[in-house]
Write a protein that holds these residues in place. Structure first.
Motif, PDB file in Angstrom:
ATOM      1  N   VAL A 196       0.863  -1.187   0.000  1.00  0.00           N
ATOM      2  CA  VAL A 196       0.000   0.000   0.000  1.00  0.00           C
ATOM      3  C   VAL A 196       0.897   1.233   0.000  1.00  0.00           C
ATOM      4  O   VAL A 196       1.730   1.397   0.900  1.00  0.00           O
ATOM      5  CB  VAL A 196      -0.926   0.026   1.223  1.00  0.00           C
ATOM      6  N   THR A 197       0.748   2.098  -0.999  1.00  0.00           N
ATOM      7  CA  THR A 197       1.568   3.312  -1.071  1.00  0.00           C
ATOM      8  C   THR A 197       0.677   4.536  -1.238  1.00  0.00           C
ATOM      9  O   THR A 197      -0.502   4.433  -1.585  1.00  0.00           O
ATOM     10  CB  THR A 197       2.562   3.238  -2.246  1.00  0.00           C
ATOM     11  N   GLY A 198       1.273   5.695  -1.022  1.00  0.00           N
ATOM     12  CA  GLY A 198       0.546   6.948  -1.184  1.00  0.00           C
ATOM     13  C   GLY A 198       1.173   8.059  -0.368  1.00  0.00           C
ATOM     14  O   GLY A 198       1.897   7.815   0.597  1.00  0.00           O
ATOM     15  N   ALA A 199       0.901   9.275  -0.782  1.00  0.00           N
ATOM     16  CA  ALA A 199       1.442  10.440  -0.090  1.00  0.00           C
ATOM     17  C   ALA A 199       0.752  10.631   1.256  1.00  0.00           C
ATOM     18  O   ALA A 199      -0.237   9.955   1.582  1.00  0.00           O
ATOM     19  CB  ALA A 199       1.265  11.682  -0.961  1.00  0.00           C
ATOM     20  N   ARG A 357      -1.311  -4.865  -5.033  1.00  0.00           N
ATOM     21  CA  ARG A 357      -0.813  -3.482  -5.019  1.00  0.00           C
ATOM     22  C   ARG A 357      -1.976  -2.504  -4.876  1.00  0.00           C
ATOM     23  O   ARG A 357      -3.014  -2.652  -5.539  1.00  0.00           O
ATOM     24  CB  ARG A 357      -0.056  -3.174  -6.320  1.00  0.00           C
ATOM     25  N   ILE A 358      -1.777  -1.513  -4.034  1.00  0.00           N
ATOM     26  CA  ILE A 358      -2.765  -0.446  -3.847  1.00  0.00           C
ATOM     27  C   ILE A 358      -2.014   0.873  -3.832  1.00  0.00           C
ATOM     28  O   ILE A 358      -1.154   1.088  -2.977  1.00  0.00           O
ATOM     29  CB  ILE A 358      -3.548  -0.623  -2.538  1.00  0.00           C
ATOM     30  N   ALA A 359      -2.323   1.755  -4.774  1.00  0.00           N
ATOM     31  CA  ALA A 359      -1.632   3.039  -4.893  1.00  0.00           C
ATOM     32  C   ALA A 359      -2.618   4.176  -4.691  1.00  0.00           C
ATOM     33  O   ALA A 359      -3.562   4.332  -5.483  1.00  0.00           O
ATOM     34  CB  ALA A 359      -0.951   3.162  -6.252  1.00  0.00           C
ATOM     35  N   ALA A 394      -8.018   5.073  -4.439  1.00  0.00           N
ATOM     36  CA  ALA A 394      -6.763   4.413  -4.796  1.00  0.00           C
ATOM     37  C   ALA A 394      -6.978   3.563  -6.032  1.00  0.00           C
ATOM     38  O   ALA A 394      -8.116   3.310  -6.458  1.00  0.00           O
ATOM     39  CB  ALA A 394      -6.264   3.538  -3.631  1.00  0.00           C
ATOM     40  N   VAL A 395      -5.875   3.135  -6.624  1.00  0.00           N
ATOM     41  CA  VAL A 395      -5.903   2.166  -7.714  1.00  0.00           C
ATOM     42  C   VAL A 395      -5.531   0.814  -7.120  1.00  0.00           C
ATOM     43  O   VAL A 395      -4.459   0.660  -6.530  1.00  0.00           O
ATOM     44  CB  VAL A 395      -4.941   2.542  -8.847  1.00  0.00           C
ATOM     45  N   TYR A 396      -6.416  -0.144  -7.266  1.00  0.00           N
ATOM     46  CA  TYR A 396      -6.267  -1.477  -6.685  1.00  0.00           C
ATOM     47  C   TYR A 396      -5.926  -2.444  -7.804  1.00  0.00           C
ATOM     48  O   TYR A 396      -6.657  -2.554  -8.792  1.00  0.00           O
ATOM     49  CB  TYR A 396      -7.582  -1.833  -5.984  1.00  0.00           C
TER      50      TYR A 396
END
Length: 445
Positions: A196-199, A357-359, A394-396
Motif C-alpha cells: 500500500v503506497t501513497g502520499a 498493489r494499492i496506490a 486508490a488504484v487497486y
C-alpha cells in the motif's frame, strides 16, 4: 425487434413500476427486500439516454476507430503495382442489448471473423467521449466477443460509506467500494501479501483501519509494526496480538515470526501436508496478519554500523516472511509513502513478493511507477489523476487487472470498539521471547 425499441419498452415498464411503488414496495419489504438502495434515477433517466446515445453514435464510432470490417480487399493488383484503397461498404460489429447495472451498463459486441479485441481496448477513450460517460472498460471474457462496461457516474465521489456486511470467508476483508459498484474485498487467501503506497493524507491509514476493522471480527491474529511510535496502529489497543513501536522492537518481533514459521513448518511436515489450510480446523494454527506502517522507518539509518546492521536484518527477515509465510498462514500488508530501491537493496526484492498493489495519490510519477509499473502502465496514469480532494481513493491492482476503489470511513467510535475487542487466544505455537543479537554484516539467523 430493434434494440432501441426494447430499451424504451423497458423504460416504460420501469416508469410503471415507479408509479405503483406504494403498492409493491411494502410487499417486498415484508420479504426482506430493501428497495431504498435501488438506483431509480439511473434506471429511469440515465440508462435510456446513454443507450440511445450509444445506438446513434455506434456506426460512426466504429468507422473512425477502425472497428468496422469489409469483406472486399482494401488493395487491388494493377499489373505489377498494388494499389491500396479504403474498405468499401464497411460492416459494423453487432452491438447486443445493453444490460443495466447499479451505476452503468454492460454490453457485448460480436466480433467479425479475423477481428481481435485490441482495437476496442484502444478505442475505450473515444467511447467515453462519444457516450459522455465517466469511464469505459473493455474486456474479452471469451473468444469472438468483447464486453464493454460503461460506468456512467463516478461512484467514488460524495460521502464515504462506513462499511458493509463482512464477508463470511475467513481472511477476506471488506475495505471499501470499487468504482463499478461492488464491495472492495481484499482476500488474503488468494493474494497473501499486499503493498500500500501513497502520499501523506492520501488515505493509507484509513485503508489499514478498514482492513483491521474487518479482520478484527475474525479469528485472525493481528500483529503491528509502527515505527512512528505506534501513533497509527497503537490506536487498536488490545486487539493487536503484538505491536512494535520502534526498530529494535520490530527486529525482536520479526525474529519471533520467523521462529513461528519454522514451528509451523515442522507441524505441517509431521502431519504430511503442504499448508496449514490442509490441517483440520481444530488443529490449524491461527492465521497471522502482519501490518507494517511506514516501511521506510525500518530501513532509514543515521549511518552508524549498528543501525545499518539492524536495517539489514529487518530487510532479510521481512523478505523471508513473504517467501515462506503464505502456505503457513502468515501474511504481510506493507504500507509506505515510497517503496523504492533508494531505501536499501532488499526493498526491490521485497516489493516483488507483494502480489497485491494499492496506490493512493502520489507526489510524482516515479512513486506510482514503483507500485503499479509492473502491473499495468495504464494504472500508473490513472493513479496520477487522483486529486487531494479524493481522500481514500486508490488504484487497486492484482493479477494483472486494476480498478479504482475507495476505502470505507472508519470513525473514532469504530476504532474504540476495535481497541476493546479481545485478540484470539494462542495465536502462536510457542509464545516465548527470542534473544536478539545483531550480527556483523547484517545476517539474520
Amino acid at each position: 425487434m430493434p434494440g432501441s425499441l426494447i430499451v424504451w419498452i423497458l423504460s416504460a415498464l420501469l416508469t410503471l413500476g415507479a408509479l405503483t411503488q406504494s403498492w409493491w414496495e411494502p410487499k417486498l419489504a415484508a420479504r426482506g427486500v430493501n428497495t431504498a438502495d435501488w438506483p431509480w434515477r439511473w434506471w429511469l433517466l440515465g440508462y435510456p439516454r446513454v443507450v440511445l446515445r450509444m445506438r446513434l453514435t455506434w456506426r460512426q464510432l466504429t468507422l473512425l476507430n477502425n472497428l468496422s470490417v469489409s469483406h472486399r480487399p482494401t488493395g487491388r493488383l494493377l499489373g505489377d503495382v498494388v494499389v491500396q484503397g479504403q474498405a468499401l461498404r464497411p460492416r459494423t460489429p453487432r452491438l447486443r442489448i445493453a444490460r443495466p447495472t447499479r451505476n452503468g451498463l454492460t454490453v457485448t459486441v460480436l466480433l467479425h471473423p479475423g477481428q481481435t479485441p485490441a482495437p476496442y481496448f484502444a478505442a475505450a477513450g473515444a467511447m467515453e467521449h462519444a457516450w459522455r460517460v465517466y469511464r469505459v472498460r473493455v474486456a474479452s471474457p471469451r473468444r469472438g466477443f468483447v464486453q464493454i462496461t460503461v460506468i456512467a457516474l463516478d461512484p467514488l465521489t460524495g460521502a464515504r460509506q462506513q462499511g458493509r456486511t463482512d464477508p463470511s470467508e475467513l481472511m477476506a476483508a471488506d475495505v471499501g467500494t470499487l468504482e463499478d459498484g461492488p464491495a472492495w474485498i481484499i482476500n488474503l487467501r488468494r493474494v497473501p501479501h499486499w503493498l500500500v503506497t501513497g502520499a501523506t493524507q492520501s488515505g493509507k491509514s484509513s485503508l489499514l483501519a478498514a482492513l483491521v476493522r474487518s479482520l478484527s471480527r475474525q479469528r485472525v491474529a493481528l500483529v503491528g509494526i509502527d515505527c512512528k511510535g505506534g501513533m497509527e496502529l497503537g490506536l487498536f489497543g488490545r486487539r493487536l496480538t503484538k505491536l512494535a513501536t520502534d526498530r529494535p522492537q520490530a527486529l525482536v518481533l520479526l525474529l519471533h515470526l520467523v521462529e513461528e514459521i519454522r514451528e509451523r513448518m515442522a507441524l505441517c511436515r509431521a502431519e504430511g501436508v503442504r499448508s496449514i489450510w490442509d490441517l483440520p480446523e481444530t488443529e490449524r494454527p491461527v492465521p497471522v496478519v502482519v501490518i507494517v506502517d511506514e516501511l521506510a522507518e525500518l530501513y532509514l539509518t543515521d549511518g552508524s554500523r549498528e543501525e545499518r546492521d539492524e536495517a539489514e536484518q529487518c530487510g532479510v527477515l521481512l523478505l523471508r516472511l513473504t517467501q515462506l509465510g503464505a502456505a503457513l498462514g502468515l501474511h504481510l500488508v506493507v504500507a509506505g509513502q515510497r517503496v523504492g530501491s533508494d531505501l536499501g537493496p532488499r526493498v526491490t526484492a521485497l516489493r516483488a513478493q507483494l502480489g497485491g498493489r494499492i496506490a493512493h495519490r502520489a507526489h510524482d510519477e516515479a512513486s506510482a511507477q514503483m507500485t503499479l509499473g509492473d502491473i499495468n502502465p495504464d494504472a500508473v496514469i490513472v493513479a496520477q489523476t487522483i486529486t487531494e480532494d479524493e481522500k481514500g481513493v486508490a488504484v487497486y491492482a492484482s493479477g494483472g487487472q486494476w480498478v479504482r476503489a475507495r476505502s470505507h470511513l472508519v470513525t473514532a467510535s469504530d476504532v474504540a470498539a476495535i481497541a476493546t475487542a479481545p485478540a484470539p487466544a494462542d495465536p502462536f505455537l510457542r509464545d516465548r521471547p527470542v534473544p536478539v543479537a545483531v550480527q556483523k554484516g547484517g545476517t539474520a539467523p
